[in-house]
Design an enzyme around this catalytic site. Structure first.
Site, short mmCIF file in Angstrom:
data_model
loop_
_atom_site.label_atom_id
_atom_site.label_comp_id
_atom_site.label_asym_id
_atom_site.label_seq_id
_atom_site.Cartn_x
_atom_site.Cartn_y
_atom_site.Cartn_z
N TYR A 151 11.75 -7.77 8.79
CA TYR A 151 11.96 -7.72 7.34
C TYR A 151 13.02 -8.71 6.87
CZ TYR A 151 8.61 -4.00 6.99
OH TYR A 151 7.43 -3.30 7.04
N HIS B 32 5.00 0.48 -2.66
CA HIS B 32 5.35 0.41 -1.24
C HIS B 32 6.75 -0.16 -1.04
CE1 HIS B 32 0.82 0.46 -0.03
NE2 HIS B 32 1.30 1.67 -0.31
N LEU C 298 -10.64 -12.79 -3.51
CA LEU C 298 -11.22 -14.00 -2.92
C LEU C 298 -12.50 -13.70 -2.16
CD1 LEU C 298 -10.55 -17.01 -2.58
CD2 LEU C 298 -9.50 -16.48 -0.40
C1 BV8 Z 1 0.42 7.97 3.04
C2 BV8 Z 1 4.69 -1.99 2.99
C3 BV8 Z 1 0.54 10.30 2.56
C4 BV8 Z 1 5.36 -2.49 4.21
C5 BV8 Z 1 2.45 -1.22 3.55
C6 BV8 Z 1 -7.32 7.58 7.46
C7 BV8 Z 1 -7.92 7.64 6.21
C8 BV8 Z 1 -7.16 7.50 5.05
C9 BV8 Z 1 -5.80 7.27 5.13
C10 BV8 Z 1 -5.22 7.21 6.36
C11 BV8 Z 1 -5.96 7.36 7.53
N1 BV8 Z 1 -5.10 7.24 8.58
C12 BV8 Z 1 -3.83 7.01 8.10
C13 BV8 Z 1 -3.90 7.01 6.77
C14 BV8 Z 1 -2.80 6.81 5.84
C15 BV8 Z 1 -2.34 5.37 5.84
C16 BV8 Z 1 -3.49 4.38 5.78
O1 BV8 Z 1 -4.07 4.17 4.75
N2 BV8 Z 1 -3.79 3.78 6.95
C17 BV8 Z 1 -4.87 2.80 6.98
C18 BV8 Z 1 -4.56 1.76 8.06
C19 BV8 Z 1 -6.18 3.54 7.24
N3 BV8 Z 1 -1.54 5.24 4.64
C20 BV8 Z 1 -0.24 5.60 4.66
O2 BV8 Z 1 0.35 5.96 5.64
C21 BV8 Z 1 0.46 5.57 3.31
N4 BV8 Z 1 1.13 6.83 3.12
O3 BV8 Z 1 -0.77 8.05 3.19
O4 BV8 Z 1 1.23 9.07 2.78
C22 BV8 Z 1 0.11 10.37 1.13
C23 BV8 Z 1 -1.25 10.33 0.78
C24 BV8 Z 1 -1.62 10.42 -0.55
C25 BV8 Z 1 -0.65 10.53 -1.53
C26 BV8 Z 1 0.69 10.55 -1.16
C27 BV8 Z 1 1.08 10.44 0.16
C28 BV8 Z 1 1.52 4.49 3.24
C29 BV8 Z 1 0.87 3.13 3.42
C30 BV8 Z 1 1.87 2.04 3.08
C31 BV8 Z 1 2.04 1.11 4.26
N5 BV8 Z 1 2.90 -0.02 3.85
N6 BV8 Z 1 3.25 -2.20 3.11
C32 BV8 Z 1 5.23 -3.97 4.33
O5 BV8 Z 1 4.79 -4.64 3.38
O6 BV8 Z 1 5.60 -4.48 5.40
S1 BV8 Z 1 0.79 -1.53 3.72
C33 BV8 Z 1 0.39 -3.16 3.37
O7 BV8 Z 1 -1.00 -3.37 3.71
C34 BV8 Z 1 0.39 -3.50 1.89
O8 BV8 Z 1 1.45 -2.91 1.21
C35 BV8 Z 1 -0.94 -3.02 1.38
O9 BV8 Z 1 -0.85 -1.69 0.92
C36 BV8 Z 1 -1.77 -2.96 2.60
C37 BV8 Z 1 -3.03 -3.78 2.44
O10 BV8 Z 1 -2.64 -5.07 2.28
P1 BV8 Z 1 -3.27 -5.99 1.11
O11 BV8 Z 1 -2.22 -6.12 0.08
O12 BV8 Z 1 -4.60 -5.51 0.66
O13 BV8 Z 1 -3.40 -7.34 1.91
P2 BV8 Z 1 -4.56 -7.72 2.93
O14 BV8 Z 1 -4.08 -8.87 3.75
O15 BV8 Z 1 -5.07 -6.49 3.62
O16 BV8 Z 1 -5.72 -8.22 1.96
C38 BV8 Z 1 -5.48 -9.34 1.14
C39 BV8 Z 1 -6.66 -9.45 0.21
O17 BV8 Z 1 -6.43 -10.52 -0.69
C40 BV8 Z 1 -7.97 -9.75 0.94
O18 BV8 Z 1 -9.00 -8.93 0.41
C41 BV8 Z 1 -8.22 -11.23 0.61
O19 BV8 Z 1 -9.61 -11.51 0.47
C42 BV8 Z 1 -7.56 -11.37 -0.72
N7 BV8 Z 1 -7.06 -12.72 -1.00
C43 BV8 Z 1 -6.53 -13.62 -0.11
N8 BV8 Z 1 -6.18 -14.75 -0.79
C44 BV8 Z 1 -6.47 -14.54 -2.10
C45 BV8 Z 1 -7.03 -13.26 -2.24
N9 BV8 Z 1 -7.44 -12.77 -3.42
C46 BV8 Z 1 -7.29 -13.57 -4.49
N10 BV8 Z 1 -6.76 -14.81 -4.45
C47 BV8 Z 1 -6.34 -15.32 -3.27
N11 BV8 Z 1 -5.83 -16.56 -3.23
#
Ligand code: BV8
Length: 236
Positions: A56, A109, A202
């Protein structure tokens, strides 16, 4: 379609990609160099705090080398000129929305430029490194951690977000893969309350089929275009 009265916007790493910040899931992205379990979970932090603090610290320092892009500026224009209700929720921990001119940003987040003290649980604005265990500005204990929400932790202000999703008539998702919950579920919440849903991304996301409309392209082009539509007399 009538102009929207209440908009909720969710942004992800894709809106910052053209500013030069790695997304999580692109090739060579942030998660490619690290296992999520090692750098973005409380267990990973407990196991190897130096690895996590260093991860971080590097990302916080890198903010100095990037600048907001036209997508951030367009959302700031929307905040200034849109007459209805607007809530900007970001999953991003960078400060590009603020530097692009948005005054009201909900970082569900957390933020790189904020520190959370594991002792007194107070949050403080933070710019420096944490690897040398600086004292908490509030209680002086050397127990600061990045104020970001790790996997398994509760995102910030969920009540306020769900309330806004319930009340909105337009939900717009920008630059997110729809891979992480609860953010990935917001489109269903919005649809359940009768809102129109629009995705600007994208490439197709995991939830693209859930949106009434999905536009493909870079945020720096799609977002200014969409904001212009919303602010023009005909509305979006
Ligand atoms: C929680 C901070 C309880 C840290 C982050 C099974 C089913 C459902 C849920 C779960 C499960 N197993 C576990 C869970 C829960 C878990 C979860 O979802 N896991 C996933 C892996 C399945 N979630 C949690 O633990 C969350 N907490 O659930 O607590 C609760 C539930 C309900 C209500 C209250 C409490 C906490 C999750 C937070 C984790 N922290 N970040 C840090 O930044 O280091 S996550 C991190 O990845 C981001 O913050 C973001 O949330 C996540 C996804 O990232 P994106 O932003 O989407 O980026 P990514 O690279 O994935 O995608 C980029 C996109 O942009 C692409 O689509 C691409 O095409 C596009 N793009 C690229 N370039 C461009 C573009 N678009 C436009 N223009 C461009 N130029």
């Amino acid at each position: 379609m009538a102009a929207p009265c209440s908009i909720v916007i969710l942004t992800g790493a894709g809106i910052s990609a053209e500013s030069g910040i790695d997304t999580f899931r692109s090739a060579g992205g942030l998660w490619e160099q690290h296992r999520i379990e090692d750098v973005a979970t409380p267990e990973g932090f407990a196991r190897d705090p130096d690895l996590v603090l260093g991860f971080y610290d590097m990302r916080r320092a890198a903010l100095a080398n990037v600048a907001p892009n036209p997508a951030h500026a367009a959302l700031a224009r929307l905040e200034r000129e849109f007459a209805g209700e607007l809530l900007l929720v970001t999953q991003n921990v960078d400060d590009l929305h603020e530097r692009g001119g948005s005054a009201r940003v909900l970082h569900m987040h957390g933020e790189l430029k904020s520190a959370l003290c594991a002792s007194c649980e107070m949050r403080s604005p933070w710019e420096m490194a944490m690897i040398d265990r600086p004292p908490c500005p509030v209680c002086r204990a050397p127990t600061l951690r990045p104020d970001v929400v790790w996997f398994g932790e509760m995102p910030y202000e969920m009540g306020r977000i769900y309330q806004a999703l319930e009340a909105c008539d337009l939900f717009v998702s920008i630059g997110t893969s729809g891979a992480v919950y609860p953010a990935a579920g917001f489109v269903q919440e919005a649809r359940a309350s009768g809102a129109r849903t629009l995705e600007l991304n994208l490439e197709p996301s995991e939830g693209s089929r859930l949106f009434h409309e999905s536009r493909r392209g870079p945020a720096s082009l799609l977002v200014p275009q969409w904001v212009e539509e919303v602010l023009s007399p005909a509305g979006a």
